[in-house]
Motif scaffolding. Structure first.
Motif, PDB file in Angstrom:
ATOM      1  N   HIS A   9       0.836  -1.202   0.000  1.00 24.51           N
ATOM      2  CA  HIS A   9       0.000   0.000   0.000  1.00 24.51           C
ATOM      3  C   HIS A   9       0.873   1.255   0.000  1.00 24.51           C
ATOM      4  CE1 HIS A   9      -3.509   2.478   0.707  1.00 24.51           C
ATOM      5  NE2 HIS A   9      -2.860   3.067   1.695  1.00 24.51           N
ATOM      6  N   ILE A  10       1.919   1.251   0.799  1.00 24.61           N
ATOM      7  CA  ILE A  10       2.822   2.409   0.859  1.00 24.61           C
ATOM      8  C   ILE A  10       3.516   2.610  -0.483  1.00 24.61           C
ATOM      9  CG2 ILE A  10       4.953   3.283   1.901  1.00 24.61           C
ATOM     10  CD1 ILE A  10       3.961   2.022   4.542  1.00 24.61           C
ATOM     11  N   VAL A  11       3.994   1.536  -1.071  1.00 27.28           N
ATOM     12  CA  VAL A  11       4.651   1.631  -2.384  1.00 27.28           C
ATOM     13  C   VAL A  11       3.681   2.213  -3.410  1.00 27.28           C
ATOM     14  CG1 VAL A  11       5.594   0.266  -4.304  1.00 27.28           C
ATOM     15  CG2 VAL A  11       6.351  -0.175  -1.962  1.00 27.28           C
ATOM     16  N   ALA A  12       2.445   1.751  -3.393  1.00 33.00           N
ATOM     17  CA  ALA A  12       1.444   2.245  -4.345  1.00 33.00           C
ATOM     18  C   ALA A  12       1.136   3.721  -4.102  1.00 33.00           C
ATOM     19  CB  ALA A  12       0.168   1.410  -4.248  1.00 33.00           C
ATOM     20  N   ARG A  13       1.027   4.120  -2.848  1.00 33.54           N
ATOM     21  CA  ARG A  13       0.748   5.532  -2.547  1.00 33.54           C
ATOM     22  C   ARG A  13       1.920   6.418  -2.953  1.00 33.54           C
ATOM     23  NH1 ARG A  13      -1.340   6.874   3.064  1.00 33.54           N
ATOM     24  NH2 ARG A  13      -1.371   8.921   2.100  1.00 33.54           N
ATOM     25  N   ALA A  20       1.621  11.858  -9.789  1.00 33.80           N
ATOM     26  CA  ALA A  20       0.814  13.081  -9.784  1.00 33.80           C
ATOM     27  C   ALA A  20       1.709  14.315  -9.884  1.00 33.80           C
ATOM     28  CB  ALA A  20      -0.051  13.146  -8.530  1.00 33.80           C
ATOM     29  N   ALA A  21       2.806  14.317  -9.138  1.00 33.26           N
ATOM     30  CA  ALA A  21       3.723  15.458  -9.179  1.00 33.26           C
ATOM     31  C   ALA A  21       4.367  15.591 -10.558  1.00 33.26           C
ATOM     32  CB  ALA A  21       4.791  15.312  -8.097  1.00 33.26           C
ATOM     33  N   LEU A  22       4.791  14.474 -11.126  1.00 33.65           N
ATOM     34  CA  LEU A  22       5.394  14.513 -12.461  1.00 33.65           C
ATOM     35  C   LEU A  22       4.392  14.997 -13.503  1.00 33.65           C
ATOM     36  CD1 LEU A  22       7.488  11.229 -12.416  1.00 33.65           C
ATOM     37  CD2 LEU A  22       8.377  13.542 -12.703  1.00 33.65           C
ATOM     38  N   SER A  23       3.173  14.497 -13.433  1.00 35.69           N
ATOM     39  CA  SER A  23       2.146  14.906 -14.401  1.00 35.69           C
ATOM     40  C   SER A  23       1.862  16.398 -14.304  1.00 35.69           C
ATOM     41  CB  SER A  23       0.855  14.120 -14.177  1.00 35.69           C
ATOM     42  OG  SER A  23       1.055  12.760 -14.486  1.00 35.69           O
ATOM     43  N   LEU A 142      10.444  12.447  -3.099  1.00 30.54           N
ATOM     44  CA  LEU A 142      10.358  11.303  -3.994  1.00 30.54           C
ATOM     45  C   LEU A 142      11.081  11.686  -5.269  1.00 30.54           C
ATOM     46  CD1 LEU A 142       6.631  10.233  -3.557  1.00 30.54           C
ATOM     47  CD2 LEU A 142       8.661   9.131  -2.613  1.00 30.54           C
ATOM     48  N   GLY A 143      12.051  10.870  -5.625  1.00 32.35           N
ATOM     49  CA  GLY A 143      12.728  11.045  -6.897  1.00 32.35           C
ATOM     50  C   GLY A 143      12.032  10.163  -7.919  1.00 32.35           C
ATOM     51  N   TYR A 144      12.830   9.334  -8.580  1.00 34.59           N
ATOM     52  CA  TYR A 144      12.271   8.443  -9.601  1.00 34.59           C
ATOM     53  C   TYR A 144      12.242   6.992  -9.139  1.00 34.59           C
ATOM     54  CZ  TYR A 144      12.548  12.571 -12.429  1.00 34.59           C
ATOM     55  OH  TYR A 144      12.377  13.850 -12.895  1.00 34.59           O
ATOM     56  N   ASP A 171       1.514  16.552   1.953  1.00 29.49           N
ATOM     57  CA  ASP A 171       1.572  16.459   3.418  1.00 29.49           C
ATOM     58  C   ASP A 171       2.691  15.534   3.867  1.00 29.49           C
ATOM     59  OD1 ASP A 171      -0.526  18.228   3.761  1.00 29.49           O
ATOM     60  OD2 ASP A 171      -2.036  16.643   3.838  1.00 29.49           O
ATOM     61  N   THR A 172       2.810  14.396   3.212  1.00 29.56           N
ATOM     62  CA  THR A 172       3.888  13.453   3.518  1.00 29.56           C
ATOM     63  C   THR A 172       4.159  12.597   2.287  1.00 29.56           C
ATOM     64  OG1 THR A 172       4.674  11.646   4.939  1.00 29.56           O
ATOM     65  CG2 THR A 172       2.298  11.725   4.500  1.00 29.56           C
TER      66      THR A 172
END
Length: 196
Positions: A9-13, A20-23, A142-144, A171-172
C-alpha cells in the motif's frame, strides 16, 4: 484503531504521489515553467550566498525539472575558485559519483538519456542541489525510485538542498527508513529549512 499500512500500500501511494507530481510539472507550459524557475532562482541565489559553498553539484534537467544550467553557469562566473559538478551513475547499487562540469563541455547521455561528463575530474561537493518530484515539509522527497540520492546522501558529507516547484508539495511522502531528508527546500515560494 487505525490499521498499519502494508508495504504494498505504501509503495502504491508513493508511486501515485510521484506520478501526480510529475504529471502536474510536465503539464506546465514552457512559459509557466520559466516564470517559476526565475522566482526559484532568486531564492536559491540568496541561500547559496548565505551557505557559501565552493563546490556545488546539480542535476541536468529531466522531465521538466527546474533547469539550473544557466543559474549554475552564472554562479561559477562570479568566482573562479568555484566548482560545479554533475552526478554520474557508475554502478546502479552504488552512491553517485560527481564529475566537474563547465558550461559548453562535451557530455554524453547515460542510460536514461541524461547528459553527464563521461570522464573528468571527480568532485566532492559541499552542497548538492537535488531535484524534487513530490516532497514534504520534513524535507523528504520522492525522486524516480532508484534510490541514487538516498544512497549518496547516506555517505556524502554535504548539504542537501531540494529544488522543485510547489505543485509537488504534499503532506507526507510516506518516508521509508532508507530515505534521506533534505537540509533545505527551495521552491518558487521561498527557502525552507526542513522540519524534521
Amino acid at each position: 484503531m487505525k490499521e498499519p499500512q502494508s508495504d504494498n500500500h505504501i509503495v502504491a501511494r508513493r508511486r501515485a504521489l510521484r506520478n501526480a507530481a510529475l504529471s502536474a510539472r510536465e503539464a506546465l507550459t514552457v512559459t509557466a515553467r520559466g516564470a517559476l524557475e526565475r522566482r526559484l532562482e532568486v531564492h536559491l541565489a540568496d541561500l547559496l550566498e548565505r551557505l557559501a559553498p565552493r563546490r556545488l553539484a546539480f542535476c541536468w534537467p529531466f522531465r521538466a525539472e527546474p533547469d539550473l544550467r544557466h543559474f549554475v553557469a552564472r554562479w561559477l562566473a562570479q568566482d573562479a575558485s568555484r566548482l560545479a559538478a554533475l552526478p554520474v551513475v557508475t554502478d546502479r547499487e552504488a552512491p553517485l559519483a560527481f564529475r566537474r562540469w563547465t558550461p559548453g563541455m562535451r557530455l554524453e547521455p547515460d542510460r536514461h538519456g541524461i547528459p553527464h561528463p563521461p570522464t573528468g575530474e571527480d568532485v566532492v561537493p559541499e552542497l548538492v542541489l537535488v531535484p524534487l518530484n513530490a516532497f514534504d515539509a520534513a524535507g523528504f522527497r520522492l525522486g524516480y525510485g532508484g534510490g541514487y540520492f538516498d544512497r549518496t546522501l547516506a555517505v556524502l558529507d554535504a548539504l542537501a538542498v531540494g529544488v522543485g516547484y510547489e505543485l509537488g508539495r504534499v503532506d507526507t511522502v510516506l518516508p521509508q527508513p532508507h530515505d534521506r531528508a533534505m537540509d533545505w527546500l527551495v521552491t518558487e515560494a521561498g527557502t525552507f529549512r526542513a522540519t524534521l
